[in-house]
Design a protein around this motif. Sequence first.
Motif, PDB file in Angstrom:
ATOM      1  N   GLU A 119      57.974  25.516  79.039  1.00 30.19           N
ATOM      2  CA  GLU A 119      58.163  24.693  77.845  1.00 30.19           C
ATOM      3  C   GLU A 119      56.881  23.927  77.565  1.00 30.19           C
ATOM      4  O   GLU A 119      56.196  23.492  78.490  1.00 30.19           O
ATOM      5  N   SER A 120      56.583  23.748  76.267  1.00 33.96           N
ATOM      6  CA  SER A 120      55.386  22.999  75.875  1.00 33.96           C
ATOM      7  C   SER A 120      55.768  21.842  74.967  1.00 33.96           C
ATOM      8  O   SER A 120      56.728  21.924  74.202  1.00 33.96           O
ATOM      9  N   GLY A 121      55.008  20.762  75.036  1.00 31.50           N
ATOM     10  CA  GLY A 121      55.253  19.604  74.189  1.00 31.50           C
ATOM     11  C   GLY A 121      54.690  18.362  74.843  1.00 31.50           C
ATOM     12  O   GLY A 121      53.693  18.429  75.571  1.00 31.50           O
ATOM     13  N   ASP A 122      55.331  17.210  74.573  1.00 34.66           N
ATOM     14  CA  ASP A 122      54.898  15.979  75.227  1.00 34.66           C
ATOM     15  C   ASP A 122      54.987  16.141  76.742  1.00 34.66           C
ATOM     16  O   ASP A 122      54.135  15.646  77.482  1.00 34.66           O
ATOM     17  N   LEU A 123      56.023  16.844  77.180  1.00 29.95           N
ATOM     18  CA  LEU A 123      56.121  17.285  78.575  1.00 29.95           C
ATOM     19  C   LEU A 123      55.964  18.796  78.608  1.00 29.95           C
ATOM     20  O   LEU A 123      56.645  19.508  77.869  1.00 29.95           O
ATOM     21  N   THR A 124      55.067  19.278  79.441  1.00 32.76           N
ATOM     22  CA  THR A 124      54.915  20.719  79.632  1.00 32.76           C
ATOM     23  C   THR A 124      55.518  21.086  80.975  1.00 32.76           C
ATOM     24  O   THR A 124      55.209  20.457  81.989  1.00 32.76           O
ATOM     25  N   LEU A 125      56.377  22.095  80.954  1.00 29.23           N
ATOM     26  CA  LEU A 125      57.042  22.537  82.176  1.00 29.23           C
ATOM     27  C   LEU A 125      56.432  23.858  82.627  1.00 29.23           C
ATOM     28  O   LEU A 125      56.403  24.830  81.872  1.00 29.23           O
ATOM     29  N   TYR A 126      55.932  23.863  83.856  1.00 24.80           N
ATOM     30  CA  TYR A 126      55.384  25.069  84.473  1.00 24.80           C
ATOM     31  C   TYR A 126      56.319  25.543  85.588  1.00 24.80           C
ATOM     32  O   TYR A 126      57.083  24.754  86.156  1.00 24.80           O
ATOM     33  N   LYS A 127      56.202  26.834  85.891  1.00 31.25           N
ATOM     34  CA  LYS A 127      56.890  27.359  87.075  1.00 31.25           C
ATOM     35  C   LYS A 127      55.881  28.111  87.931  1.00 31.25           C
ATOM     36  O   LYS A 127      55.167  28.988  87.444  1.00 31.25           O
ATOM     37  N   ILE A 160      55.833  19.509  86.221  1.00 32.86           N
ATOM     38  CA  ILE A 160      55.807  18.901  84.890  1.00 32.86           C
ATOM     39  C   ILE A 160      54.476  18.181  84.675  1.00 32.86           C
ATOM     40  O   ILE A 160      53.988  17.462  85.555  1.00 32.86           O
ATOM     41  N   LYS A 161      53.923  18.370  83.483  1.00 30.06           N
ATOM     42  CA  LYS A 161      52.688  17.687  83.101  1.00 30.06           C
ATOM     43  C   LYS A 161      52.947  16.866  81.845  1.00 30.06           C
ATOM     44  O   LYS A 161      53.495  17.369  80.866  1.00 30.06           O
ATOM     45  N   GLN A 162      52.562  15.594  81.888  1.00 27.65           N
ATOM     46  CA  GLN A 162      52.687  14.740  80.709  1.00 27.65           C
ATOM     47  C   GLN A 162      51.403  14.814  79.912  1.00 27.65           C
ATOM     48  O   GLN A 162      50.304  14.661  80.452  1.00 27.65           O
ATOM     49  N   SER A 163      51.540  15.038  78.593  1.00 26.66           N
ATOM     50  CA  SER A 163      50.368  15.327  77.765  1.00 26.66           C
ATOM     51  C   SER A 163      49.381  14.174  77.715  1.00 26.66           C
ATOM     52  O   SER A 163      48.162  14.395  77.720  1.00 26.66           O
ATOM     53  N   ASP A 164      49.863  12.923  77.660  1.00 30.74           N
ATOM     54  CA  ASP A 164      48.919  11.818  77.488  1.00 30.74           C
ATOM     55  C   ASP A 164      48.167  11.454  78.759  1.00 30.74           C
ATOM     56  O   ASP A 164      47.015  11.041  78.713  1.00 30.74           O
TER      57      ASP A 164
END
Length: 218
Positions: A119-127, A160-164
């Motif tokens: 998932e991409s956005g303000d939170l990006t979810l990686y696996k 999870i990566k937070q965009s800011d």
Amino acid sequence: MGGQYSTANTMKINIALSIILCLAAWSVQGQNQSSWKAGKYFDQSGKAVEGLISYGYSQNKKFKFKANDAAKEMKIKASEVKGFVVEKDSFIVIHNFKIDSRTSVTSGIIPVDFVQVIESGDLTLYKHYSSVYVGGDSFSSTHGSSSGAGSSNLIETYIIKQSDSGVLWTIYSEPKKLRAQLLDIFQHDPMLLFRVSQESLNYSDLPDMVKKYNERYI
């Protein structure tokens, strides 16, 4: 009669073996064909290079690439590229992260590897995918070593990566750790906070939760 019976039996066995070998060859050929898929990778400058890609989750920190069916295959390391795309799946390179370790050999920091973008956005979810091999009293993994081999177990780790901030959170599957992390991550979303505090959560719920968060914080 005995000789004729023996000869007939031998012919039947030979025919059966021929059929089995042909089926095996077709099966292997099909597997080889399906392992190569149309895709592209992005070099360190961001330039896209199109061709055929073969990537398995046990292939630690690398994938195979060839420009076309007739071309020579190359092994490309995670440290050499920014990422790659195979059909609808996108993988990028991240650095210095942990995984949801199940054995001692997979603990510690992973310096560089591919992760799938879920998932991409303000939170990006990686696996992230890795394999752990267990045999008797020995352990080994795609991120460690041991003295033995055995059955292979796939470990899937959500990150999870937070965009800011750009901070990477390794999300752990153990229920208490999972709940504590999600209460922190979703602290500004009342609906998700209520879900985390009230429901029995599964690791597999993460993609849906991150998707809903991103839909409300575009």
